[in-house]
Design a protein around this motif. Structure first.
Motif, PDB file in Angstrom:
ATOM      1  N   ILE A   1       1.395  -8.089  -9.850  1.00  0.00           N
ATOM      2  CA  ILE A   1       0.421  -9.010 -10.432  1.00  0.00           C
ATOM      3  C   ILE A   1      -0.842  -8.250 -10.822  1.00  0.00           C
ATOM      4  CG2 ILE A   1      -1.030 -11.030  -9.969  1.00  0.00           C
ATOM      5  CD1 ILE A   1       1.113 -11.972  -7.997  1.00  0.00           C
ATOM      6  N   ASP A   2      -1.262  -7.354  -9.915  1.00  0.00           N
ATOM      7  CA  ASP A   2      -2.424  -6.521 -10.181  1.00  0.00           C
ATOM      8  C   ASP A   2      -2.447  -5.406  -9.146  1.00  0.00           C
ATOM      9  OD1 ASP A   2      -4.692  -5.600 -11.443  1.00  0.00           O
ATOM     10  OD2 ASP A   2      -5.620  -7.591 -11.548  1.00  0.00           O
ATOM     11  N   SER A   3      -3.353  -4.458  -9.329  1.00  0.00           N
ATOM     12  CA  SER A   3      -3.436  -3.335  -8.388  1.00  0.00           C
ATOM     13  C   SER A   3      -4.795  -2.680  -8.489  1.00  0.00           C
ATOM     14  CB  SER A   3      -2.327  -2.312  -8.669  1.00  0.00           C
ATOM     15  OG  SER A   3      -2.499  -1.741  -9.964  1.00  0.00           O
ATOM     16  N   ILE A   4      -5.133  -1.924  -7.464  1.00  0.00           N
ATOM     17  CA  ILE A   4      -6.344  -1.104  -7.474  1.00  0.00           C
ATOM     18  C   ILE A   4      -5.954   0.291  -7.014  1.00  0.00           C
ATOM     19  CG2 ILE A   4      -7.925  -3.026  -7.102  1.00  0.00           C
ATOM     20  CD1 ILE A   4      -8.014  -2.270  -4.145  1.00  0.00           C
ATOM     21  N   PRO A   5      -6.585   1.334  -7.559  1.00  0.00           N
ATOM     22  CA  PRO A   5      -6.223   2.700  -7.199  1.00  0.00           C
ATOM     23  C   PRO A   5      -6.953   3.152  -5.935  1.00  0.00           C
ATOM     24  CG  PRO A   5      -7.874   2.754  -8.908  1.00  0.00           C
ATOM     25  CD  PRO A   5      -7.588   1.298  -8.658  1.00  0.00           C
TER      26      PRO A   5
ATOM     27  N   VAL B 295       0.875  -1.176   0.000  1.00  0.00           N
ATOM     28  CA  VAL B 295       0.000   0.000   0.000  1.00  0.00           C
ATOM     29  C   VAL B 295       0.904   1.215   0.000  1.00  0.00           C
ATOM     30  CG1 VAL B 295      -1.773   1.285   1.243  1.00  0.00           C
ATOM     31  CG2 VAL B 295      -1.806  -1.221   1.244  1.00  0.00           C
ATOM     32  N   SER B 296       0.734   2.099  -0.977  1.00  0.00           N
ATOM     33  CA  SER B 296       1.661   3.217  -1.122  1.00  0.00           C
ATOM     34  C   SER B 296       1.003   4.380  -1.853  1.00  0.00           C
ATOM     35  CB  SER B 296       2.915   2.761  -1.881  1.00  0.00           C
ATOM     36  OG  SER B 296       3.781   3.846  -2.151  1.00  0.00           O
ATOM     37  N   ASP B 297       1.567   5.567  -1.608  1.00  0.00           N
ATOM     38  CA  ASP B 297       1.115   6.731  -2.382  1.00  0.00           C
ATOM     39  C   ASP B 297       1.883   6.847  -3.689  1.00  0.00           C
ATOM     40  OD1 ASP B 297       3.607   7.482  -1.482  1.00  0.00           O
ATOM     41  OD2 ASP B 297       2.972   9.400  -0.631  1.00  0.00           O
TER      42      ASP B 297
ATOM     43  N   PHE C  32      -3.159   1.926   8.571  1.00  0.00           N
ATOM     44  CA  PHE C  32      -2.303   2.481   7.520  1.00  0.00           C
ATOM     45  C   PHE C  32      -3.116   2.828   6.279  1.00  0.00           C
ATOM     46  CE2 PHE C  32       0.696   2.357   3.988  1.00  0.00           C
ATOM     47  CZ  PHE C  32       1.709   3.169   4.486  1.00  0.00           C
ATOM     48  N   ILE C  33      -4.008   1.954   5.876  1.00  0.00           N
ATOM     49  CA  ILE C  33      -4.798   2.205   4.660  1.00  0.00           C
ATOM     50  C   ILE C  33      -5.677   3.434   4.836  1.00  0.00           C
ATOM     51  CG2 ILE C  33      -6.627   1.271   3.181  1.00  0.00           C
ATOM     52  CD1 ILE C  33      -5.432  -1.522   3.704  1.00  0.00           C
ATOM     53  N   THR C  34      -6.181   3.653   6.055  1.00  0.00           N
ATOM     54  CA  THR C  34      -7.072   4.805   6.283  1.00  0.00           C
ATOM     55  C   THR C  34      -6.300   6.122   6.382  1.00  0.00           C
ATOM     56  OG1 THR C  34      -7.083   4.246   8.655  1.00  0.00           O
ATOM     57  CG2 THR C  34      -8.952   3.495   7.331  1.00  0.00           C
ATOM     58  N   LYS C  35      -5.004   6.098   6.118  1.00  0.00           N
ATOM     59  CA  LYS C  35      -4.300   7.356   5.867  1.00  0.00           C
ATOM     60  C   LYS C  35      -4.689   7.909   4.503  1.00  0.00           C
ATOM     61  CE  LYS C  35       0.089   7.665   6.610  1.00  0.00           C
ATOM     62  NZ  LYS C  35       1.546   7.408   6.598  1.00  0.00           N
TER      63      LYS C  35
ATOM     64  N   GLY D 178      -1.789   3.290  -4.601  1.00  0.00           N
ATOM     65  CA  GLY D 178      -2.945   2.443  -4.360  1.00  0.00           C
ATOM     66  C   GLY D 178      -2.529   1.169  -3.666  1.00  0.00           C
ATOM     67  N   VAL D 179      -3.265   0.105  -3.922  1.00  0.00           N
ATOM     68  CA  VAL D 179      -2.988  -1.212  -3.346  1.00  0.00           C
ATOM     69  C   VAL D 179      -2.557  -2.133  -4.477  1.00  0.00           C
ATOM     70  CG1 VAL D 179      -3.920  -3.137  -2.015  1.00  0.00           C
ATOM     71  CG2 VAL D 179      -4.741  -0.803  -1.575  1.00  0.00           C
ATOM     72  N   SER D 180      -1.385  -2.719  -4.357  1.00  0.00           N
ATOM     73  CA  SER D 180      -0.872  -3.618  -5.393  1.00  0.00           C
ATOM     74  C   SER D 180      -0.320  -4.870  -4.731  1.00  0.00           C
ATOM     75  CB  SER D 180       0.207  -2.927  -6.237  1.00  0.00           C
ATOM     76  OG  SER D 180       1.240  -2.417  -5.413  1.00  0.00           O
ATOM     77  N   TRP D 181      -0.206  -5.929  -5.495  1.00  0.00           N
ATOM     78  CA  TRP D 181       0.337  -7.158  -4.927  1.00  0.00           C
ATOM     79  C   TRP D 181       1.294  -7.820  -5.904  1.00  0.00           C
ATOM     80  CZ3 TRP D 181      -4.774  -5.859  -5.392  1.00  0.00           C
ATOM     81  CH2 TRP D 181      -5.561  -6.492  -6.364  1.00  0.00           C
ATOM     82  N   PHE D 182       2.290  -8.496  -5.297  1.00  0.00           N
ATOM     83  CA  PHE D 182       3.405  -9.092  -6.037  1.00  0.00           C
ATOM     84  C   PHE D 182       3.541 -10.564  -5.643  1.00  0.00           C
ATOM     85  CE2 PHE D 182       4.082  -4.616  -5.603  1.00  0.00           C
ATOM     86  CZ  PHE D 182       4.709  -4.186  -6.761  1.00  0.00           C
ATOM     87  N   ASP D 183       4.328 -11.292  -6.440  1.00  0.00           N
ATOM     88  CA  ASP D 183       4.590 -12.701  -6.117  1.00  0.00           C
ATOM     89  C   ASP D 183       5.363 -12.830  -4.805  1.00  0.00           C
ATOM     90  OD1 ASP D 183       3.343 -13.943  -8.295  1.00  0.00           O
ATOM     91  OD2 ASP D 183       5.050 -13.526  -9.599  1.00  0.00           O
TER      92      ASP D 183
END
Length: 281
Positions: A153-157, A125-127, A229-232, A136-141
């Motif tokens: 692998i994918d992400s959401i904004p 989770v990063s700006d 953290f996400i609710t920042k 946004g929120v992204s994920w990796f192997d």
């Protein structure tokens, strides 16, 4: 026959007298030299003896000094050399990337797609500042893949921008659910019961529909860390229900968060007043 003493001439007598005087002077000089030499030796011996006596006296006094010091002064320990101490350095403040990026292994249900299932992914989770991960929120192997700058692998904004038929622009932000029930995600019925589940509710920009990316943490404490953290970045959403009441006073990361719903330009929904794009003022 007996020797005969011949009468001495006046010249012989005078020569004999001179010789006798010379011998007398030689003897006197010899006596004087002997006397002077003896006196000199005696004086030198006396001076030498006096000097030796003074030296001996000094040695005796010098030998007394340590004893006197030891009797009158405490023994001081030899000073030990202390290692040089460095001035304390202020710890550097965390970089923006460290403050606004969080990563870790979570169980991830992913986006809505065919054969969707839970999988263990490295979630970030990063700006998007100071990191290769998108905002946004992204994920990796794996964590290694993230650190190598691999494509996720994918992400959401955190938000999407939508337009209506009048050309008005709206910012629609994602929200964080601190709890997910079986009704919200039927797949939880067969998921790992040892996990604590939460979710990010986002808008699919292609379809315009909302969906939940359901995530599983190992404990409530880990889940709480992620939600805080996400609710920042996005607001926390509490659906109706008794199970969500414990989260009413949950410590969110920021209030308001970085991204909220807002009108970017045009008319606000249900209002005839025109909203000017702040960037064009």
């Amino acid at each position: 026959s007996a020797p005969v003493d011949l009468p001495m001439s006046d010249e012989d007598k005078e020569a004999e007298h001179i010789i006798n005087q010379l011998m007398s002077l030689i003897n006197s000089a010899a006596d004087a030299y002997s006397t002077a030499e003896a006196a000199s030796i005696e004086s030198a011996d006396h001076q030498r003896a006096a000097a030796l006596a003074q030296i001996e006296a000094l040695r005796v006094e010098e030998a007394k000094l340590p004893a006197q010091k030891a009797a009158t002064q405490p023994i001081q320990p030899a000073p030990t050399q202390q290692p040089a101490q460095q001035a304390p350095q202020a710890s550097p403040s965390a970089s923006p990337a460290a403050q606004n990026t969080k990563g870790g292994l979570l169980l991830n249900y992913g986006k809505d797609r065919f054969m969707r299932n839970f999988a263990s992914n490295y979630l970030v989770v990063s700006d998007g500042v100071g990191t290769t991960a998108p905002a946004g929120v992204s994920w990796f192997d794996s964590e290694a893949a993230f650190k190598k700058g691999a494509t996720p692998i994918d992400s959401i904004p955190f938000f999407v921008v939508e337009k209506n038929s009048r050309g008005s622009m709206f910012k629609k932000a994602s929200v964080c659910w601190p709890l997910v029930t079986d009704e919200d995600c039927p797949k939880l019925a067969t998921a790992d019961k040892n996990k604590v589940y939460f979710a990010v509710d986002y808008t699919n920009q292609k379809s315009g529909k909302t969906d939940l990316v359901v995530l599983g943490a190992s404990s409530e404490a880990e889940r709480n860390e992620w939600v805080t953290f996400i609710t920042k970045f996005v607001a926390m959403y509490l659906p109706p229900g008794e199970e969500f009441e414990p989260f009413i006073n949950f410590p969110v990361g920021a209030s308001p968060p970085m991204h909220v719903n807002e009108v970017l330009g045009g008319e606000a929904p249900g209002s005839a007043q025109r909203v000017i794009d702040p960037s064009k003022r």
